[in-house]
Every structure is written in C-alpha cells, then in structure tokens.
Design an enzyme around this catalytic site. Structure first.
Site, PDB file in Angstrom:
ATOM      1  N   ILE A   1     -12.836   7.572  -1.499  1.00 31.43           N
ATOM      2  CA  ILE A   1     -14.025   7.697  -1.180  1.00 31.43           C
ATOM      3  C   ILE A   1     -15.218   8.825  -1.027  1.00 31.43           C
ATOM      4  O   ILE A   1     -14.569   9.925  -0.922  1.00 31.43           O
ATOM      5  CB  ILE A   1     -14.938   6.666   0.120  1.00 31.43           C
ATOM      6  CG1 ILE A   1     -14.433   5.308  -0.028  1.00 31.43           C
ATOM      7  CG2 ILE A   1     -16.395   6.493   0.089  1.00 31.43           C
ATOM      8  CD1 ILE A   1     -14.622   4.659  -0.367  1.00 31.43           C
TER       9      ILE A   1
ATOM     10  N   HIS B   1      -5.366   1.271   8.597  1.00 28.23           N
ATOM     11  CA  HIS B   1      -3.872   1.911   8.011  1.00 28.23           C
ATOM     12  C   HIS B   1      -3.384   1.643   8.575  1.00 28.23           C
ATOM     13  O   HIS B   1      -3.157   1.479   9.986  1.00 28.23           O
ATOM     14  CB  HIS B   1      -4.349   3.566   7.988  1.00 28.23           C
ATOM     15  CG  HIS B   1      -3.403   4.310   7.031  1.00 28.23           C
ATOM     16  ND1 HIS B   1      -3.496   4.148   6.083  1.00 28.23           N
ATOM     17  CD2 HIS B   1      -1.846   5.146   8.000  1.00 28.23           C
ATOM     18  CE1 HIS B   1      -1.934   4.868   5.396  1.00 28.23           C
ATOM     19  NE2 HIS B   1      -1.491   5.334   7.035  1.00 28.23           N
TER      20      HIS B   1
ATOM     21  N   ASN C   1      -7.032  -9.145   5.680  1.00 30.78           N
ATOM     22  CA  ASN C   1      -7.973  -8.380   6.709  1.00 30.78           C
ATOM     23  C   ASN C   1      -9.538  -8.699   5.941  1.00 30.78           C
ATOM     24  O   ASN C   1     -10.417  -9.249   7.306  1.00 30.78           O
ATOM     25  CB  ASN C   1      -8.518  -6.985   6.999  1.00 30.78           C
ATOM     26  CG  ASN C   1      -6.358  -6.613   7.342  1.00 30.78           C
ATOM     27  OD1 ASN C   1      -6.442  -7.319   8.409  1.00 30.78           O
ATOM     28  ND2 ASN C   1      -6.384  -5.786   6.105  1.00 30.78           N
TER      29      ASN C   1
END
Length: 203
Positions: A95, A111, A16
C-alpha cells in the site's frame, strides 16, 4: 458511538473476510462491511462478498499506469462510502502513501507471524524454516513499511513436532479468524488508542 463502517481488502480465499462477515451477522461485531476491495477478479473472496450481499471493488492492477493510479480510485470509493476503518485481510499488495496517509491509524493488517519476526511473504514458512517453537498472528496498524506498523494485538500458536506449512497454517488461520473480529470490535467500541508506536487496548 455508531456502527463502524469498514472496508476489507483481500486477494485470496477470504477466510478472514468471512470471519468478519459472520461476526457482523451474528451481532458479535458492531460494524458494517461496506465494501470488499480485491485485486484478483477470480479470487474466491469475491464470491463470498457477493453471497453476503456486500459491494465489491474488483480491479486488475496491470490495467492501471501505476499503483498510485488505482489507489487514487480506491481512495475516492472509500471516501464516498464514509469508510472509517480499512482492514487488510490477506491483501497481497504493498500500500502506498496515497491510501496510508489519509487512513493512518484507521488501517489495520493481519499477519501470520508474531511481528517483528518474519515479516513479508510466507510468515508461516519462514517460522518453520527458522525453527521457532512458538509463532502466531499479529494485528497491526499499517504505516507504509513491510509489516512494520504499531502492533495492536497478538495471539500465540505453538509449533508442533512434524508441523508442515499446511498443518501449522490451519492453526494460524484459525487464530486469525478469532483475533481479527475481536480487534475490530475493540476499535468499534473506541477502546484502542495509538500514541507514537504504542497501542493501548482498554479492557
């Protein structure tokens, strides 16, 4: 609106990341990737960034006393570079509020499932095990929960008879590489607004 300054966080292969870098180079994406943040020094994505001439911040989490400690260092790096959007693209760490709070509404994640179904690890395997007929990919804002932030865009991938994690995964990853640059471009063009949980993407 100027060119969007982005940082990409990734932990693995970096497909990605590559899709975004290619879109920038081909001028399909009005952004610059200012930084790759990676928690695994040997990850292939680090080499991809070096080949693309993109700066890297590579760290080993266990060398820090806490998650907040390394995130504080990352935050300083993002702010120093004037990062406007953080893109989590296969970043395998939770995170904390250290990064989420200053970047809420400016941090997105991709996702490999149609959220809110199958959050967390191995969304592809979860979907196969459950027996759904369609799954897909979701780009959403990060809110500090497990894949629980407001949804920006989704793309559907059909599950075929006899699919394995590998065969379905190939089609999911192909869909990710199409969707993510498009979403980032929508953000770069100022066409995405967030109000409470509802995201509107103006056409």
């Amino acid at each position: 609106m100027g060119t969007l300054r982005i940082a990409v966080f990734a932990s693995g292969q970096g497909t990605n990341f590559q899709a975004l870098a290619d879109a920038v180079q081909q001028e399909r994406l009005d952004a610059t990737i200012e930084l790759l943040v990676c928690d695994k020094p040997a990850a292939p994505v680090v080499e991809r960034a070096r080949k693309a001439g993109i700066d890297t911040f590579v760290f080993v989490p266990k060398e820090y006393p806490s998650r907040q400690a390394y995130e504080t260092e990352i935050l300083a790096e993002l702010q120093r570079r004037g990062i406007e959007l953080v893109v989590l693209a296969g970043y395998m760490r939770i995170i904390t509020s250290v990064l989420v709070e200053p970047y809420y509404g400016r941090m997105i994640n991709i996702h490999p499932a149609l959220l809110p179904s199958f959050p967390g690890v191995n969304g592809i395997g979860q979907a196969l095990e459950y027996g759904v007929k369609v799954t897909g990919v979701t780009v959403h804002y990060v809110d500090g929960g497990m894949d629980s932030g407001p949804i920006i865009a989704q793309s559907v991938v059909e599950v075929q008879n006899g699919d394995t994690e590998d065969t379905l995964g190939e089609r999911i990853h192909a869909a990710e590489q199409q969707l993510l640059p498009r979403v980032v471009q929508s953000i770069a063009e100022g066409r995405v607004t967030l109000e409470d949980r509802i995201v509107t993407v103006k056409l």
